[in-house]
Design an enzyme around this catalytic site. Sequence first.
Site, PDB file in Angstrom:
ATOM      1  N   GLN A   1     -24.481   5.445 -15.753  1.00 28.44           N
ATOM      2  CA  GLN A   1     -25.691   6.250 -15.676  1.00 28.44           C
ATOM      3  C   GLN A   1     -25.942   6.788 -14.273  1.00 28.44           C
ATOM      4  O   GLN A   1     -26.747   7.693 -14.088  1.00 28.44           O
ATOM      5  CB  GLN A   1     -26.901   5.428 -16.133  1.00 28.44           C
TER       6      GLN A   1
ATOM      7  N   HIS B   1     -34.616  -2.608 -18.856  1.00 27.81           N
ATOM      8  CA  HIS B   1     -33.275  -2.033 -18.973  1.00 27.81           C
ATOM      9  C   HIS B   1     -32.830  -2.079 -20.431  1.00 27.81           C
ATOM     10  O   HIS B   1     -33.066  -3.068 -21.129  1.00 27.81           O
ATOM     11  CB  HIS B   1     -32.306  -2.819 -18.092  1.00 27.81           C
TER      12      HIS B   1
ATOM     13  N   CYS C   1     -30.944   4.553 -18.780  1.00 29.04           N
ATOM     14  CA  CYS C   1     -30.347   3.483 -19.586  1.00 29.04           C
ATOM     15  C   CYS C   1     -30.755   3.590 -21.043  1.00 29.04           C
ATOM     16  O   CYS C   1     -29.978   3.281 -21.945  1.00 29.04           O
ATOM     17  CB  CYS C   1     -30.739   2.128 -19.025  1.00 29.04           C
TER      18      CYS C   1
END
Length: 350
Positions: free
Chosen positions: A152, A294, A158
Amino acid sequence: MALSISSKTLFLHLLIFCSILMYLSSGFRTEESVLPSKGEQEFGIFRQWMKEHGKKYPNSETTETRYQIFRKNLKYIAETNSKRSGYRLGLNKFADMSPDEFRKVYLRQLPTPTTNDSAAAATSGYVQKKYCAPPASVDWRQKGVVTPVKDQEQCGSCWAFGTVGAIESINAIGTGKLVSLSEQELVDCDSASDGCSGGYTESAFEWVIKNGGITEEANYPYRARDGVCKVKQNGGRVVKINSYAKVPKSDGALLCATAKHPITVAFDATYLQFYEDGIFDGGNCKRRSTYTNHAVLIVGYGSKDGKDYWIVKNSWGKDWGKNGYFLIERNKNWPNGVCAINSWASFPTI
């Protein structure tokens, strides 16, 4: 995991540094001609690390700033590795970033629903069963339905990678064709999310459904920055999904779901910055926390030396962790799983 020559060199440096740290803290002393000073050893490790990772700084002031951060991280890694067993931290490409810097760039607090049970899942028209008879271990990578690890970069996307990974796998399981799909299309086009400033896996699934599908990576390549949505020009909905489902908040339900296909999850990745190998036990994650920052993809599970674990695909590149993957403990009897990994799991259906 085999280490490269340069990685072995860094590992040996770290071992020497740990030995020096323990020796000096024990109260013993030796002559400088026999044992290099702690500062000299640290700077040598820093220079070797810069060489291995191709790091170049614009001026001496920046070099000094990064070196001081590196020193603190080196000490944290050495102390953590000396206290914990089961997993190991290492001097990876993030070793010159402070924890605060790392969180601001790579982690974004994700909203966790107050409930994640069958009632919440009803919006997708599907309820995941909580109990089943799964095999002892599963690794979807070995079945050829997981695309290679992606990166990323310095973009908080994410959520797009976690979503796209699940769609890629469910499509490969259903059709026998593994196609790399476009995270950038979601970054640019999902208005319910905030692109590189963070987003929501569920809204991403919803966008793909409403859009009639998602295009492939080659048609809409990743740029690691926010852009203007080009969905109309690109066309080509190469993969479609019908709906998405939420997994009830328990190790058992997540196990049953993962036995069928990879699962998108959100969790607290605060203490994974320097992860290198082994089964991560949560570090300093709070036992009852629902905090997540995340999104990743669970691609399997297994057990080793009495510890059960999830196999997780990350989006920080192949040069992080175990070739881009990490193992995290499961069945630890934490209400929301280790680092809240059970608190927000979902998957698409086709």
